[in-house]
Design a protein around this motif. Structure first.
Motif, mmCIF file in Angstrom:
data_model
loop_
_atom_site.group_PDB
_atom_site.id
_atom_site.type_symbol
_atom_site.label_atom_id
_atom_site.label_comp_id
_atom_site.label_asym_id
_atom_site.label_seq_id
_atom_site.Cartn_x
_atom_site.Cartn_y
_atom_site.Cartn_z
ATOM 1 N N ARG A 30 0.803 -1.217 0.000
ATOM 2 C CA ARG A 30 0.000 0.000 0.000
ATOM 3 C C ARG A 30 0.840 1.273 0.000
ATOM 4 N NH1 ARG A 30 -4.548 -0.669 4.523
ATOM 5 N NH2 ARG A 30 -5.321 1.172 3.408
ATOM 6 N N VAL A 31 2.151 1.104 -0.050
ATOM 7 C CA VAL A 31 3.019 2.277 -0.033
ATOM 8 C C VAL A 31 4.322 1.922 -0.737
ATOM 9 C CG1 VAL A 31 4.184 1.735 2.160
ATOM 10 C CG2 VAL A 31 3.876 4.131 1.484
ATOM 11 N N MET A 32 4.982 2.928 -1.264
ATOM 12 C CA MET A 32 6.263 2.711 -1.941
ATOM 13 C C MET A 32 7.232 3.814 -1.551
ATOM 14 S SD MET A 32 4.998 3.834 -5.771
ATOM 15 C CE MET A 32 3.425 2.976 -5.572
ATOM 16 N N LEU A 33 8.506 3.577 -1.817
ATOM 17 C CA LEU A 33 9.519 4.603 -1.619
ATOM 18 C C LEU A 33 9.591 5.456 -2.886
ATOM 19 C CD1 LEU A 33 12.411 2.479 -0.059
ATOM 20 C CD2 LEU A 33 10.538 3.642 1.114
ATOM 21 N N ALA A 34 9.715 6.764 -2.706
ATOM 22 C CA ALA A 34 9.727 7.655 -3.862
ATOM 23 C C ALA A 34 10.723 8.787 -3.665
ATOM 24 C CB ALA A 34 8.329 8.229 -4.100
ATOM 25 N N THR A 35 11.301 9.214 -4.771
ATOM 26 C CA THR A 35 12.206 10.365 -4.753
ATOM 27 C C THR A 35 11.840 11.290 -5.906
ATOM 28 O OG1 THR A 35 13.861 9.267 -6.156
ATOM 29 C CG2 THR A 35 14.126 9.046 -3.770
ATOM 30 N N LEU A 36 12.033 12.577 -5.676
ATOM 31 C CA LEU A 36 11.864 13.572 -6.731
ATOM 32 C C LEU A 36 13.099 14.450 -6.729
ATOM 33 C CD1 LEU A 36 10.015 14.860 -8.910
ATOM 34 C CD2 LEU A 36 9.264 16.455 -7.130
ATOM 35 N N ASN A 37 13.851 14.398 -7.802
ATOM 36 C CA ASN A 37 15.050 15.221 -7.935
ATOM 37 C C ASN A 37 14.798 16.299 -8.979
ATOM 38 O OD1 ASN A 37 16.826 13.725 -6.134
ATOM 39 N ND2 ASN A 37 16.731 12.099 -7.650
ATOM 40 N N ILE A 38 14.955 17.543 -8.569
ATOM 41 C CA ILE A 38 14.756 18.684 -9.464
ATOM 42 C C ILE A 38 16.069 19.448 -9.545
ATOM 43 C CG2 ILE A 38 13.457 20.798 -9.875
ATOM 44 C CD1 ILE A 38 11.208 19.581 -8.161
ATOM 45 N N LEU A 86 17.344 10.260 3.979
ATOM 46 C CA LEU A 86 17.444 11.565 3.342
ATOM 47 C C LEU A 86 17.067 11.482 1.863
ATOM 48 C CD1 LEU A 86 18.283 14.516 3.805
ATOM 49 C CD2 LEU A 86 20.584 13.871 3.048
ATOM 50 N N GLY A 87 16.146 12.339 1.451
ATOM 51 C CA GLY A 87 15.765 12.414 0.053
ATOM 52 C C GLY A 87 14.703 11.431 -0.377
ATOM 53 N N VAL A 88 14.364 10.474 0.492
ATOM 54 C CA VAL A 88 13.361 9.455 0.166
ATOM 55 C C VAL A 88 12.108 9.722 0.979
ATOM 56 C CG1 VAL A 88 12.838 6.981 0.128
ATOM 57 C CG2 VAL A 88 15.171 7.771 -0.324
ATOM 58 N N PRO A 124 1.971 6.711 -0.770
ATOM 59 C CA PRO A 124 0.893 5.711 -0.747
ATOM 60 C C PRO A 124 0.421 5.389 -2.158
ATOM 61 C CG PRO A 124 0.526 7.383 0.933
ATOM 62 C CD PRO A 124 1.644 7.882 0.071
ATOM 63 N N THR A 125 0.123 4.127 -2.404
ATOM 64 C CA THR A 125 -0.335 3.721 -3.731
ATOM 65 C C THR A 125 -1.665 4.372 -4.099
ATOM 66 O OG1 THR A 125 -1.363 1.751 -2.764
ATOM 67 C CG2 THR A 125 0.869 1.509 -3.632
ATOM 68 N N ALA A 126 -2.442 4.777 -3.086
ATOM 69 C CA ALA A 126 -3.743 5.399 -3.350
ATOM 70 C C ALA A 126 -3.610 6.716 -4.112
ATOM 71 C CB ALA A 126 -4.492 5.622 -2.043
ATOM 72 N N VAL A 127 -2.461 7.366 -4.004
ATOM 73 C CA VAL A 127 -2.297 8.648 -4.692
ATOM 74 C C VAL A 127 -1.260 8.572 -5.810
ATOM 75 C CG1 VAL A 127 -2.984 9.988 -2.667
ATOM 76 C CG2 VAL A 127 -0.565 9.464 -3.019
ATOM 77 N N VAL A 157 13.901 17.103 -14.177
ATOM 78 C CA VAL A 157 12.965 16.610 -13.167
ATOM 79 C C VAL A 157 12.938 15.089 -13.286
ATOM 80 C CG1 VAL A 157 10.562 16.567 -12.385
ATOM 81 C CG2 VAL A 157 11.548 18.700 -13.260
ATOM 82 N N ARG A 158 13.279 14.411 -12.189
ATOM 83 C CA ARG A 158 13.340 12.941 -12.206
ATOM 84 C C ARG A 158 12.542 12.388 -11.027
ATOM 85 N NH1 ARG A 158 17.847 15.138 -13.962
ATOM 86 N NH2 ARG A 158 18.531 15.599 -11.854
ATOM 87 N N PHE A 159 11.513 11.643 -11.344
ATOM 88 C CA PHE A 159 10.630 11.021 -10.349
ATOM 89 C C PHE A 159 10.861 9.517 -10.390
ATOM 90 C CE2 PHE A 159 6.174 9.274 -9.696
ATOM 91 C CZ PHE A 159 6.226 9.340 -8.312
ATOM 92 N N SER A 160 11.190 8.923 -9.229
ATOM 93 C CA SER A 160 11.505 7.492 -9.170
ATOM 94 C C SER A 160 10.799 6.843 -7.993
ATOM 95 C CB SER A 160 13.020 7.278 -9.019
ATOM 96 O OG SER A 160 13.740 7.915 -10.057
ATOM 97 N N VAL A 161 10.415 5.579 -8.170
ATOM 98 C CA VAL A 161 9.796 4.819 -7.077
ATOM 99 C C VAL A 161 10.488 3.468 -6.945
ATOM 100 C CG1 VAL A 161 7.550 5.936 -7.297
ATOM 101 C CG2 VAL A 161 8.014 3.861 -8.592
ATOM 102 N N LEU A 162 10.465 2.939 -5.718
ATOM 103 C CA LEU A 162 11.012 1.625 -5.400
ATOM 104 C C LEU A 162 10.054 0.926 -4.441
ATOM 105 C CD1 LEU A 162 14.770 2.505 -4.754
ATOM 106 C CD2 LEU A 162 13.892 1.121 -6.646
ATOM 107 N N PRO A 163 10.092 -0.401 -4.388
ATOM 108 C CA PRO A 163 9.222 -1.105 -3.433
ATOM 109 C C PRO A 163 9.588 -0.773 -1.994
ATOM 110 C CG PRO A 163 10.120 -2.617 -5.083
ATOM 111 C CD PRO A 163 10.866 -1.335 -5.219
#
Length: 313
Positions: free
Chosen positions: A9-17, A81-83, A87-90, A148-154
């Protein structure tokens, strides 16, 4: 709390700008100031490499800020830091909006790069003797400074962690991973409640305060009440109750309703204080004082009133 269910129900995500800073420390100017004032280490002179008229550069930065605000508002604190936790709902909503913002960012960057020679010439005139060609990257170098780089991990799942180690060692590692997952969930939930706490506290103070109530008094609470239940990926029962109370007892009123009814304002402010106390307890802090003396006349019957919500579009 079922950890296996949480990881779905959730993942790790990063946004690098990435954006070129358009500023540069000037050693010579700093030394000249120090020499003039006969002082050492009194400051650093940082040059702005573009003038105020660099609107295309400002637009790139503004779009990057909007992307960061979107990502931060729809994700939660994580202990790395940075992570952040997303939530998968959004996820679908966030990913779609970030793709659109990235396209705008790229288009604005292209416009800035087209303007760059002219903007550099304007800076040459504005900076006068402080202008230094070496401060300015080539267009090819500059292009690589924007992105702009958007990444997700389990999300970590100890049950899926299988490596060639003795069973007792592997069991210990998995227990440690599970403990970190639970700690991360607590951090995320405190982040969620902390946002709401700040908004509700400000809301209550505005309702208790003297003078006219602005029509936007309820906007932030209503905005968070719509978003935060989607971020409650752990389904913590206490947190779920707090969010439901906020929605049912505070967010159901518009600023116009609160502005025109002093008795309603007082009643809603007292409900907000009660919810504040519950949120403070959830985060492990002391509850706030359940009065706001000196700001608004207290009515003896107000705490017993439960006025119906009236939702306006």
């Amino acid at each position: 709390m079922n950890i296996t269910n949480l990881t779905s129900r959730v993942m790790l995500a990063t946004l690098n700008i990435s954006v070129w800073r358009a500023r540069r420390f000037d050693t010579r100017a700093t030394q000249e100031v120090e020499a003039k004032h006969e002082a050492k280490d009194i400051g650093r002179f940082n040059k702005r490499l573009l003038t105020d008229g660099a609107t295309s550069y400002k637009e790139v930065c503004a779009i990057g800020n909007r992307a960061r605000a979107l990502f931060d508002s729809h994700s939660l604190d994580y202990d790395q830091l940075g992570v952040r936790l997303l939530p998968t709902a959004v996820y679908m909503d966030v990913a779609e909006k970030l793709r659109a913002l990235r396209d705008h960012f790229d288009a604005a960057t292209a416009q800035f790069l087209a303007d760059y020679p002219r903007l550099k010439d304007e800076a040459r005139v504005a900076l006068n003797g402080l202008f230094d060609e070496a401060d300015y990257p080539t267009e090819a170098e500059l292009r690589r400074k924007f992105g702009v780089r958007f990444s997700v991990l389990p999300f970590p799942d100890a049950s899926q962690f299988g490596i060639d180690l003795p069973p007792d060692v592997l069991h210990g590692i998995r227990e440690e991973m599970d403990a970190k997952v639970l700690g991360a969930v607590k951090t995320a939930n405190n982040d969620l409640v902390g946002r709401l706490y700040e908004a509700v506290q400000h809301f209550a103070n505005r309702l208790y305060g003297e003078g006219n109530v602005r029509l936007d008094v309820a906007d932030k609470v209503r905005e968070l009440s719509a978003l935060l239940p989607r971020l409650n990926f752990s389904d913590d029962p206490v947190l779920t109750e707090i969010l439901a109370k906020t929605q049912e007892q505070l967010a159901c009123y518009t600023g116009a309703q609160l502005k025109d009814d002093p008795l309603l304002r007082l009643n809603v402010a007292e409900r907000a204080m009660e919810i504040e106390a519950q949120m403070a307890a959830f985060m492990g802090g002391p509850p706030p004082t359940l009065t706001r003396e000196g700001d608004m006349p207290m009515l003896a019957s107000a705490s017993r009133l439960r006025l119906p919500c009236m939702i306006e579009s």
